[in-house]
Design a protein around this motif. Structure first.
Motif, PDB file in Angstrom:
ATOM      1  N   GLU A 116      10.635  65.657  13.690  1.00 48.45           N
ATOM      2  CA  GLU A 116      11.299  66.188  12.501  1.00 48.45           C
ATOM      3  C   GLU A 116      10.229  66.719  11.550  1.00 48.45           C
ATOM      4  N   GLU A 117      10.412  67.970  11.130  1.00 44.10           N
ATOM      5  CA  GLU A 117       9.359  68.649  10.371  1.00 44.10           C
ATOM      6  C   GLU A 117       9.051  67.957   9.048  1.00 44.10           C
ATOM      7  N   GLN A 118      10.074  67.433   8.385  1.00 48.84           N
ATOM      8  CA  GLN A 118       9.849  66.811   7.077  1.00 48.84           C
ATOM      9  C   GLN A 118       9.172  65.448   7.176  1.00 48.84           C
ATOM     10  N   LYS A 119       9.016  64.915   8.389  1.00 46.88           N
ATOM     11  CA  LYS A 119       8.391  63.604   8.563  1.00 46.88           C
ATOM     12  C   LYS A 119       7.013  63.686   9.209  1.00 46.88           C
ATOM     13  N   ILE A 120       6.468  64.885   9.372  1.00 48.32           N
ATOM     14  CA  ILE A 120       5.159  65.046   9.998  1.00 48.32           C
ATOM     15  C   ILE A 120       4.057  64.544   9.077  1.00 48.32           C
ATOM     16  N   VAL A 121       3.125  63.811   9.663  1.00 46.50           N
ATOM     17  CA  VAL A 121       1.951  63.308   8.934  1.00 46.50           C
ATOM     18  C   VAL A 121       0.714  63.924   9.573  1.00 46.50           C
ATOM     19  N   PRO A 122      -0.034  64.744   8.849  1.00 41.07           N
ATOM     20  CA  PRO A 122      -1.255  65.328   9.436  1.00 41.07           C
ATOM     21  C   PRO A 122      -2.311  64.256   9.679  1.00 41.07           C
ATOM     22  N   ARG A 123      -3.227  64.548  10.577  1.00 40.57           N
ATOM     23  CA  ARG A 123      -4.278  63.594  10.927  1.00 40.57           C
ATOM     24  C   ARG A 123      -5.198  63.378   9.730  1.00 40.57           C
ATOM     25  N   HIS A 124      -5.418  62.124   9.394  1.00 33.99           N
ATOM     26  CA  HIS A 124      -6.313  61.795   8.289  1.00 33.99           C
ATOM     27  C   HIS A 124      -6.700  60.320   8.401  1.00 33.99           C
ATOM     28  N   VAL A 125      -7.706  59.926   7.620  1.00 35.04           N
ATOM     29  CA  VAL A 125      -8.159  58.535   7.584  1.00 35.04           C
ATOM     30  C   VAL A 125      -7.323  57.785   6.561  1.00 35.04           C
ATOM     31  N   LEU A 126      -6.753  56.667   6.992  1.00 34.01           N
ATOM     32  CA  LEU A 126      -5.852  55.889   6.140  1.00 34.01           C
ATOM     33  C   LEU A 126      -6.412  54.484   5.935  1.00 34.01           C
ATOM     34  N   PRO A 127      -6.520  54.031   4.685  1.00 33.46           N
ATOM     35  CA  PRO A 127      -6.914  52.624   4.463  1.00 33.46           C
ATOM     36  C   PRO A 127      -5.815  51.684   4.947  1.00 33.46           C
ATOM     37  N   LEU A 128      -6.211  50.603   5.588  1.00 33.57           N
ATOM     38  CA  LEU A 128      -5.229  49.644   6.082  1.00 33.57           C
ATOM     39  C   LEU A 128      -4.450  48.992   4.948  1.00 33.57           C
ATOM     40  N   ALA A 129      -5.039  48.984   3.752  1.00 38.24           N
ATOM     41  CA  ALA A 129      -4.326  48.414   2.603  1.00 38.24           C
ATOM     42  C   ALA A 129      -3.116  49.243   2.223  1.00 38.24           C
ATOM     43  N   HIS A 130      -3.059  50.496   2.658  1.00 39.32           N
ATOM     44  CA  HIS A 130      -1.942  51.389   2.340  1.00 39.32           C
ATOM     45  C   HIS A 130      -0.973  51.523   3.505  1.00 39.32           C
ATOM     46  N   ALA A 131      -1.076  50.662   4.501  1.00 42.33           N
ATOM     47  CA  ALA A 131      -0.244  50.782   5.705  1.00 42.33           C
ATOM     48  C   ALA A 131       0.410  49.451   6.031  1.00 42.33           C
ATOM     49  N   THR A 132       1.581  49.539   6.630  1.00 44.51           N
ATOM     50  CA  THR A 132       2.300  48.373   7.131  1.00 44.51           C
ATOM     51  C   THR A 132       2.436  48.508   8.643  1.00 44.51           C
ATOM     52  N   LEU A 133       1.948  47.533   9.393  1.00 41.24           N
ATOM     53  CA  LEU A 133       2.044  47.566  10.846  1.00 41.24           C
ATOM     54  C   LEU A 133       3.490  47.338  11.279  1.00 41.24           C
ATOM     55  N   THR A 134       3.959  48.125  12.226  1.00 45.26           N
ATOM     56  CA  THR A 134       5.305  47.964  12.764  1.00 45.26           C
ATOM     57  C   THR A 134       5.235  47.329  14.147  1.00 45.26           C
ATOM     58  N   HIS A 135       6.395  47.037  14.718  1.00 45.41           N
ATOM     59  CA  HIS A 135       6.459  46.433  16.057  1.00 45.41           C
ATOM     60  C   HIS A 135       6.342  47.484  17.159  1.00 45.41           C
ATOM     61  N   PHE A 136       6.348  48.759  16.802  1.00 46.11           N
ATOM     62  CA  PHE A 136       6.359  49.808  17.807  1.00 46.11           C
ATOM     63  C   PHE A 136       4.931  50.237  18.163  1.00 46.11           C
ATOM     64  N   THR A 137       4.739  50.580  19.419  1.00 50.26           N
ATOM     65  CA  THR A 137       3.451  51.083  19.892  1.00 50.26           C
ATOM     66  C   THR A 137       3.697  52.236  20.863  1.00 50.26           C
ATOM     67  N   ILE A 138       2.672  53.086  21.003  1.00 47.28           N
ATOM     68  CA  ILE A 138       2.682  54.130  22.029  1.00 47.28           C
ATOM     69  C   ILE A 138       1.753  53.654  23.136  1.00 47.28           C
ATOM     70  N   PRO A 139       2.293  53.167  24.251  1.00 50.32           N
ATOM     71  CA  PRO A 139       1.424  52.608  25.295  1.00 50.32           C
ATOM     72  C   PRO A 139       0.571  53.689  25.944  1.00 50.32           C
ATOM     73  N   GLN A 140      -0.608  53.261  26.360  1.00 47.01           N
ATOM     74  CA  GLN A 140      -1.545  54.113  27.105  1.00 47.01           C
ATOM     75  C   GLN A 140      -1.966  55.348  26.301  1.00 47.01           C
ATOM     76  N   LEU A 141      -2.064  55.212  24.996  1.00 47.13           N
ATOM     77  CA  LEU A 141      -2.567  56.310  24.170  1.00 47.13           C
ATOM     78  C   LEU A 141      -4.089  56.287  24.201  1.00 47.13           C
ATOM     79  N   PRO A 142      -4.753  57.363  24.646  1.00 43.33           N
ATOM     80  CA  PRO A 142      -6.219  57.373  24.688  1.00 43.33           C
ATOM     81  C   PRO A 142      -6.821  57.298  23.286  1.00 43.33           C
ATOM     82  N   ARG A 143      -8.002  56.735  23.217  1.00 47.16           N
ATOM     83  CA  ARG A 143      -8.712  56.675  21.933  1.00 47.16           C
ATOM     84  C   ARG A 143      -9.083  58.083  21.479  1.00 47.16           C
ATOM     85  N   ALA A 144      -8.889  58.317  20.178  1.00 46.04           N
ATOM     86  CA  ALA A 144      -9.227  59.603  19.558  1.00 46.04           C
ATOM     87  C   ALA A 144      -8.520  60.770  20.248  1.00 46.04           C
ATOM     88  N   ALA A 145      -7.299  60.554  20.719  1.00 48.81           N
ATOM     89  CA  ALA A 145      -6.545  61.616  21.375  1.00 48.81           C
ATOM     90  C   ALA A 145      -6.184  62.696  20.359  1.00 48.81           C
TER      91      ALA A 145
END
Length: 213
Positions: A116-145
């Motif tokens: 969804e276009e209105q929910k796109i987040v461009p690539r950037h560095v995010l402080p962990l203090a500004h993020a909430t971890l969810t239960h969802f993961t993307i399995p087998q995602l390569p590092r720095a893909a």
């Protein structure tokens, strides 16, 4: 609190166990009482454990049990590549992104190529203090893909659909709708909640009257 004296060179050893709550019978379980003598004094059990030749090479804790305890493995939400995070502050607040690389113990590189276009987040560095971890993961995602592979795996795993069905997302949507209500819409909500409360009270009154009769 648990303390065991050194009993390698003696025929018996003493184990002192602090008891926070006692069973109704005031006695230890049969598994513990059968291995030696026990005495309750000053809110603690003093147990004399008689050593056997087979126990020389094994820890004493494996030969008796205080109670039946169900041990469950905790489902930790780890900071890892592929973990989805919800951004809590900044220009992309309330949007979902995936961790593609860990910069250090305080920052991660995220990318949110939502379908969804209105929910796109461009690539950037995010402080962990500004993020909430969810239960969802993307399995087998390569590092720095790159954004392309992340977008393909995002669509393949149906991240947007799973997130929309989650209780956290639905609760957030309700809160946002409530914030954007007009005065007249808030008044209608007030009246509907009052009617629902009246119906519940009426049904409870009927149930109480039926029980009395």
């Amino acid at each position: 609190m648990l303390s065991v004296s050194n009993c390698r060179n003696s025929s018996k050893c003493r184990l002192i166990i602090k008891v926070l709550s006692l069973p109704a019978s005031g006695r230890l379980s049969e598994n513990v009482a059968s291995v030696g003598t026990s005495e309750f004094r000053d809110n603690s059990w003093t147990i004399e454990l008689f050593r056997q030749p087979l126990l020389d090479s094994y820890p004493l804790s494996t030969n008796f049990a205080m109670a039946d305890i169900d041990v469950k493995v905790a489902s930790w939400k780890l900071v890892e590549v592929g973990r989805l995070v919800l951004i809590r502050s900044g220009p992309f607040e309330g949007k979902l992104a995936a961790i593609v690389e860990i910069v250090d113990h305080r920052r991660v590189l995220v990318d949110g190529p939502s379908t969804e276009e209105q929910k796109i987040v461009p690539r950037h560095v995010l402080p962990l203090a500004h993020a909430t971890l969810t239960h969802f993961t993307i399995p087998q995602l390569p590092r720095a893909a790159g954004t392309g592979p992340v977008k393909k795996l995002w669509a393949k795993n149906e991240i947007d659909g799973k997130w929309a069905k989650s209780s956290f997302s639905q609760r957030t949507d309700r809160s946002e709708r409530r914030k954007n209500l007009s005065d007249f819409e808030r008044f209608k909500v007030l009246r509907l909640r009052k009617q629902a409360r009246y119906e519940v009270q009426k049904s409870h009154a009927k149930a109480r009257a039926a029980n009395k009769s």
